[in-house]
Design an enzyme around this catalytic site. Sequence first.
Site, short mmCIF file in Angstrom:
data_model
loop_
_atom_site.label_atom_id
_atom_site.label_comp_id
_atom_site.label_asym_id
_atom_site.label_seq_id
_atom_site.Cartn_x
_atom_site.Cartn_y
_atom_site.Cartn_z
N LEU A 96 50.58 39.58 54.51
CA LEU A 96 50.05 39.69 55.78
C LEU A 96 50.18 38.14 56.36
O LEU A 96 49.59 37.31 55.70
CB LEU A 96 49.08 40.32 56.12
CG LEU A 96 49.07 42.06 55.54
CD1 LEU A 96 47.81 42.42 55.48
CD2 LEU A 96 49.89 42.55 56.52
N ASN A 110 40.42 44.11 50.65
CA ASN A 110 41.46 44.33 49.67
C ASN A 110 40.84 44.57 48.31
O ASN A 110 39.94 43.95 48.12
CB ASN A 110 42.63 43.48 49.74
CG ASN A 110 43.57 43.46 48.72
OD1 ASN A 110 44.33 44.60 48.81
ND2 ASN A 110 43.89 42.54 47.95
N HIS A 112 41.89 44.16 44.29
CA HIS A 112 42.98 43.36 43.76
C HIS A 112 42.38 43.58 42.05
O HIS A 112 41.38 43.30 41.72
CB HIS A 112 42.85 41.85 43.94
CG HIS A 112 43.81 41.21 43.33
ND1 HIS A 112 45.33 41.05 43.41
CD2 HIS A 112 43.65 40.21 42.21
CE1 HIS A 112 45.79 40.37 42.63
NE2 HIS A 112 44.81 39.61 41.98
C1 GRF Z 1 45.80 48.94 42.06
O1 GRF Z 1 45.58 48.44 40.75
C2 GRF Z 1 45.37 47.97 42.93
O2 GRF Z 1 44.33 47.20 42.60
C3 GRF Z 1 46.63 47.07 43.14
O3 GRF Z 1 47.77 48.10 43.06
C4 GRF Z 1 47.19 49.28 42.35
C5 GRF Z 1 47.47 50.39 43.28
O4 GRF Z 1 47.18 51.58 42.88
N1 GRF Z 1 46.82 46.20 44.26
P1 GRF Z 1 46.77 52.82 43.62
O5 GRF Z 1 48.11 53.04 44.72
O6 GRF Z 1 45.73 52.77 44.40
O7 GRF Z 1 46.76 54.00 42.66
#
Ligand code: GRF
Length: 195
Positions: A96, A110, A112
């Site tokens: 973004l 977010n 992560h």
């Molecule tokens: C998660 O591990 C999140 O931390 C990362 O991407 C994955 C997404 O998984 N950024 P979901 O779509 O929430 O199942």
Amino acid sequence: MSGRKKVAVLISGRGSNMSALIEAAKEEKFPVDISLVISNQPTAKGLETARSHGIEAVAIDHAEFETRETFEQELHKTLVSRDIEMVACAGFMRKLTASFTRNWEGRMINIHPSLLPKYKGLNTHQRALDAGDEEHGCTVHYVTAELDSGPVIMQASVPILKGDTADDLAARVLTEEHRIFPLALARVAEDLAGQ
Ligand code: GRF
């Protein structure tokens, strides 16, 4: 419950973190209402999941926009049109720009899959294994224009076990993501409500 913050969840795929937020928001005392889900990938499985819970779910396909800015303008317009007050990025795989993040400063978070500031970006589980780390984890942080770099709200760690593959580790971390993301969202919503 009145006074619940209206939250939009941004996704790009399976949406298991989104589901964790939706489940948490079923509790009457949870200070957030998941009002809208937006995916930049029209085929994201999470869109169907959201609809099955009666939540409006919209695809805004980034590939249909000439520039990052025009995509973000549409995203912003959609959020504003639904009176969204906070945004939770849950596996949302678009960078973004500052002009978007500025509008949502302090109101966009977010999840992560690493113990930030370690392993910003992709392939975090393999990178933790390659580095020989003994622990790994996940972080909920405020979103700023710099990728995976905003102030940390909450973290959880897991051990790295002998023989772990990246998939083993991802699964162990994901369990913690699902646990702390709702907690962090609630904390930010309560902080905003108290301001
Ligand atoms: C998660 O591990 C999140 O931390 C990362 O991407 C994955 C997404 O998984 N950024 P979901 O779509 O929430 O199942």
